[in-house]
Design a protein around this motif. Structure first.
Motif, PDB file in Angstrom:
ATOM      1  N   LYS A 220      84.448  45.932  11.028  1.00 16.78           N
ATOM      2  CA  LYS A 220      85.272  44.852  11.576  1.00 16.78           C
ATOM      3  C   LYS A 220      86.737  45.017  11.195  1.00 16.78           C
ATOM      4  O   LYS A 220      87.635  44.618  11.948  1.00 16.78           O
ATOM      5  CB  LYS A 220      84.745  43.497  11.092  1.00 16.78           C
ATOM      6  N   SER A 221      86.980  45.594  10.006  1.00 14.69           N
ATOM      7  CA  SER A 221      88.359  45.783   9.537  1.00 14.69           C
ATOM      8  C   SER A 221      88.895  47.166   9.854  1.00 14.69           C
ATOM      9  O   SER A 221      90.105  47.359  10.004  1.00 14.69           O
ATOM     10  CB  SER A 221      88.436  45.557   8.019  1.00 14.69           C
ATOM     11  N   TYR A 222      88.009  48.146   9.915  1.00  9.50           N
ATOM     12  CA  TYR A 222      88.422  49.536  10.117  1.00  9.50           C
ATOM     13  C   TYR A 222      87.405  50.198  11.045  1.00  9.50           C
ATOM     14  O   TYR A 222      86.420  50.767  10.593  1.00  9.50           O
ATOM     15  CB  TYR A 222      88.503  50.255   8.775  1.00  9.50           C
ATOM     16  N   PRO A 223      87.610  50.114  12.338  1.00 11.84           N
ATOM     17  CA  PRO A 223      86.592  50.572  13.288  1.00 11.84           C
ATOM     18  C   PRO A 223      86.401  52.087  13.347  1.00 11.84           C
ATOM     19  O   PRO A 223      85.363  52.550  13.834  1.00 11.84           O
ATOM     20  CB  PRO A 223      87.102  50.031  14.637  1.00 11.84           C
ATOM     21  N   ASN A 224      87.372  52.871  12.859  1.00 11.10           N
ATOM     22  CA  ASN A 224      87.289  54.323  12.981  1.00 11.10           C
ATOM     23  C   ASN A 224      86.441  54.934  11.858  1.00 11.10           C
ATOM     24  O   ASN A 224      86.863  55.839  11.138  1.00 11.10           O
ATOM     25  CB  ASN A 224      88.689  54.937  12.979  1.00 11.10           C
ATOM     26  N   VAL A 225      85.212  54.416  11.686  1.00  7.63           N
ATOM     27  CA  VAL A 225      84.300  54.880  10.644  1.00  7.63           C
ATOM     28  C   VAL A 225      82.958  55.215  11.290  1.00  7.63           C
ATOM     29  O   VAL A 225      82.527  54.565  12.241  1.00  7.63           O
ATOM     30  CB  VAL A 225      84.090  53.806   9.551  1.00  7.63           C
ATOM     31  N   PHE A 226      82.300  56.237  10.743  1.00  3.65           N
ATOM     32  CA  PHE A 226      80.964  56.618  11.190  1.00  3.65           C
ATOM     33  C   PHE A 226      80.072  56.661   9.950  1.00  3.65           C
ATOM     34  O   PHE A 226      80.531  56.972   8.848  1.00  3.65           O
ATOM     35  CB  PHE A 226      80.986  57.986  11.878  1.00  3.65           C
ATOM     36  N   TYR A 227      78.775  56.344  10.132  1.00  5.82           N
ATOM     37  CA  TYR A 227      77.867  56.194   9.001  1.00  5.82           C
ATOM     38  C   TYR A 227      76.692  57.160   9.124  1.00  5.82           C
ATOM     39  O   TYR A 227      76.141  57.347  10.214  1.00  5.82           O
ATOM     40  CB  TYR A 227      77.380  54.748   8.910  1.00  5.82           C
ATOM     41  N   LEU A 228      76.314  57.749   7.998  1.00  4.80           N
ATOM     42  CA  LEU A 228      75.328  58.828   8.000  1.00  4.80           C
ATOM     43  C   LEU A 228      74.258  58.543   6.939  1.00  4.80           C
ATOM     44  O   LEU A 228      74.577  58.267   5.772  1.00  4.80           O
ATOM     45  CB  LEU A 228      76.044  60.143   7.675  1.00  4.80           C
ATOM     46  N   ILE A 229      72.988  58.601   7.347  1.00  2.34           N
ATOM     47  CA  ILE A 229      71.876  58.375   6.430  1.00  2.34           C
ATOM     48  C   ILE A 229      70.974  59.606   6.429  1.00  2.34           C
ATOM     49  O   ILE A 229      70.447  59.998   7.476  1.00  2.34           O
ATOM     50  CB  ILE A 229      71.061  57.129   6.832  1.00  2.34           C
ATOM     51  N   ALA A 230      70.806  60.219   5.261  1.00  2.00           N
ATOM     52  CA  ALA A 230      69.893  61.349   5.107  1.00  2.00           C
ATOM     53  C   ALA A 230      68.656  60.868   4.360  1.00  2.00           C
ATOM     54  O   ALA A 230      68.764  60.291   3.280  1.00  2.00           O
ATOM     55  CB  ALA A 230      70.568  62.485   4.334  1.00  2.00           C
ATOM     56  N   GLY A 231      67.494  61.081   4.939  1.00  2.00           N
ATOM     57  CA  GLY A 231      66.260  60.625   4.306  1.00  2.00           C
ATOM     58  C   GLY A 231      65.343  59.985   5.320  1.00  2.00           C
ATOM     59  O   GLY A 231      65.704  59.799   6.488  1.00  2.00           O
ATOM     60  N   ASP A 232      64.168  59.635   4.867  1.00  2.00           N
ATOM     61  CA  ASP A 232      63.189  59.016   5.762  1.00  2.00           C
ATOM     62  C   ASP A 232      62.255  58.154   4.933  1.00  2.00           C
ATOM     63  O   ASP A 232      62.317  58.152   3.705  1.00  2.00           O
ATOM     64  CB  ASP A 232      62.407  60.086   6.515  1.00  2.00           C
ATOM     65  N   GLY A 233      61.406  57.407   5.626  1.00  2.00           N
ATOM     66  CA  GLY A 233      60.479  56.544   4.915  1.00  2.00           C
ATOM     67  C   GLY A 233      59.970  55.431   5.805  1.00  2.00           C
ATOM     68  O   GLY A 233      60.343  55.321   6.985  1.00  2.00           O
ATOM     69  N   PRO A 234      59.127  54.566   5.260  1.00  2.00           N
ATOM     70  CA  PRO A 234      58.448  53.539   6.060  1.00  2.00           C
ATOM     71  C   PRO A 234      59.374  52.497   6.679  1.00  2.00           C
ATOM     72  O   PRO A 234      58.976  51.804   7.620  1.00  2.00           O
ATOM     73  CB  PRO A 234      57.484  52.896   5.061  1.00  2.00           C
ATOM     74  N   MET A 235      60.602  52.360   6.166  1.00  2.00           N
ATOM     75  CA  MET A 235      61.494  51.333   6.697  1.00  2.00           C
ATOM     76  C   MET A 235      62.455  51.850   7.778  1.00  2.00           C
ATOM     77  O   MET A 235      63.321  51.114   8.234  1.00  2.00           O
ATOM     78  CB  MET A 235      62.321  50.714   5.560  1.00  2.00           C
ATOM     79  N   ARG A 236      62.286  53.096   8.200  1.00  2.00           N
ATOM     80  CA  ARG A 236      63.258  53.663   9.138  1.00  2.00           C
ATOM     81  C   ARG A 236      63.390  52.838  10.414  1.00  2.00           C
ATOM     82  O   ARG A 236      64.506  52.507  10.842  1.00  2.00           O
ATOM     83  CB  ARG A 236      62.895  55.111   9.471  1.00  2.00           C
ATOM     84  N   GLN A 237      62.278  52.511  11.056  1.00  2.00           N
ATOM     85  CA  GLN A 237      62.342  51.762  12.309  1.00  2.00           C
ATOM     86  C   GLN A 237      62.994  50.397  12.104  1.00  2.00           C
ATOM     87  O   GLN A 237      63.833  49.965  12.907  1.00  2.00           O
ATOM     88  CB  GLN A 237      60.938  51.599  12.901  1.00  2.00           C
ATOM     89  N   GLU A 238      62.637  49.737  11.016  1.00  2.00           N
ATOM     90  CA  GLU A 238      63.217  48.433  10.698  1.00  2.00           C
ATOM     91  C   GLU A 238      64.731  48.538  10.493  1.00  2.00           C
ATOM     92  O   GLU A 238      65.497  47.671  10.941  1.00  2.00           O
ATOM     93  CB  GLU A 238      62.548  47.890   9.435  1.00  2.00           C
ATOM     94  N   LEU A 239      65.170  49.600   9.861  1.00  2.00           N
ATOM     95  CA  LEU A 239      66.599  49.803   9.613  1.00  2.00           C
ATOM     96  C   LEU A 239      67.350  50.141  10.905  1.00  2.00           C
ATOM     97  O   LEU A 239      68.492  49.712  11.096  1.00  2.00           O
ATOM     98  CB  LEU A 239      66.800  50.907   8.574  1.00  2.00           C
ATOM     99  N   GLU A 240      66.717  50.874  11.771  1.00  2.00           N
ATOM    100  CA  GLU A 240      67.336  51.172  13.066  1.00  2.00           C
ATOM    101  C   GLU A 240      67.520  49.886  13.879  1.00  2.00           C
ATOM    102  O   GLU A 240      68.548  49.693  14.540  1.00  2.00           O
ATOM    103  CB  GLU A 240      66.486  52.186  13.829  1.00  2.00           C
TER     104      GLU A 240
END
Length: 373
Positions: A220-240
């Protein structure tokens, strides 16, 4: 130095978590130099079985059927009895593994890699564990000062067996702009944005939901950011789904498990790490080894052994979304502060958490145990 020890590493699993990565470092640095290793996993083999094979280390796994793996117990015990050597190292205690070696004539070393917990129920479980199994081990290794102090409170009568061997990682030079661009192209992510990432199991304790909420606040304050998550697990779908609900799904990439994290860390500008409980957050120290500043919130654990708040990063004991976002934005906007944290991070790893020091301390424990024969 010649080979002088044969050690069986009895591991909880052969995955890519922090506990396992530390075991792979120890074996990679010592196999066929000071130690001949064998590996036995109490659960079905993961990616680590391939890692062991690449190191020319024999690795077996087990089915782990039934609660606590009781239906696989006798098969596990049979495989352990095939080992001929000097020491059995238990990497991560489990009821099955500890029972399987109880009464063994070999020297035994136990590695504790996680917090004991603060609740009465959790502490009681550990008290029972130490009462029943503690005397079986010639040495018990703790991987952060935090969990060592917990153990002293729970089982002070075992203190003469306790050793501190903190996690380690490599320290690198700060990633050049050219290498950063190459890493981002390899991961198929934007090359012209500020990249914030985190790595680990996508499980409740690791609080990737906090990560995403902070990311949404930053955007909201700095839109020119991208986020990266490395890993997997049972909560992936919920997090997506959460990323979509927060309106940042187009700014987040879930990479899944990465066998080698070199490219991941080279691609990052900042690590945002959040956890309810971490004995020693490995992602934190790995990032710092690459000169990637870290903003972290950890409710309990030993992360303060590596992050010194406001000196080489930011670390708070609560998951405060506003505060975490503010610290991230400071590092985005204040280049001098960012540069200071970069250099301080690498220096922290170089001085206190190098792989050489980690291996040296483990070897000292092993040698002391054998000398006590």
């Amino acid at each position: 130095m010649g080979i002088n020890m044969k050690i069986l590493n009895l591991m909880q699993c052969l995955n890519l978590g922090g506990m396992e990565q530390s075991a792979y470092i120890l074996m990679r640095e010592t196999h066929e130099k000071m130690i001949t290793w064998q590996v036995q996993s109490i659960t079905p083999g993961g990616v680590g079985k391939k890692i062991a094979a690449n190191l020319n280390i024999p690795a077996k796994d087990n089915l782990y059927i039934g609660k606590f793996g009781w239906r696989s117990y006798f098969e596990l015990k049979r495989k352990i009895l095939e080992f001929i050597g000097d020491i059995i190292l238990v990497t991560g205690p489990s009821l099955t593994s500890c029972l399987a070696i109880k009464g063994s004539s070999y020297k035994k070393v136990l590695g504790i890699h996680f917090c004991h917990g603060s609740s009465i129920k959790e502490r009681l479980k550990w008290k029972l564990f130490y009462n029943f199994f503690g005397k079986d081990y010639d040495a018990i290794i703790y991987h952060s000062q935090y969990i060592l102090e917990e153990a002293k409170q729970i089982a002070p009568y075992l203190e003469d067996k306790f050793h501190l061997v903190e996690y380690s990682t490599q320290h690198c030079s700060i990633t050049s702009e050219k290498d950063k661009r190459t890493a981002r192209q390899h991961l198929d992510i934007p090359t012209d944005k500020f990249i914030i990432g985190n790595a680990g199991w996508l499980i409740e304790r690791k609080r990737f939901d906090i990560f995403l909420q902070v990311c949404a606040k930053i955007s909201k304050s700095y839109p020119n950011v991208f986020y990266l998550i490395a890993g997997d697990g049972p909560m992936r779908q919920e997090l997506e789904i959460l990323a979509r609900d927060l309106g940042i799904i187009d700014k987040v990439k879930f990479l899944g498990w990465q066998e080698v994290l070199h490219t991941f860390y080279q691609a990052l500008d900042l690590v945002l790490f959040n956890s309810n409980s971490d004995a020693f957050g490995r992602t934190v120290m790995e990032a710092m080894g690459y000169g990637v500043p870290v903003v972290a919130s950890v409710l309990e654990g030993g992360t303060d052994s590596v992050i010194i708040h406001k000196e080489n990063g930011y670390l708070i004991p609560k998951h405060e979304i506003e505060q975490l976002a503010e610290y991230c934005l400071k590092l985005i906007n204040e280049q001098d502060l960012y540069n200071k944290f970069q250099l301080a991070s690498i220096e922290t790893i170089r001085k206190r958490f190098s792989n050489d020091l980690y291996v040296q301390k483990y070897l000292e424990v092993f040698n002391d145990v054998l000398k006590a024969s």
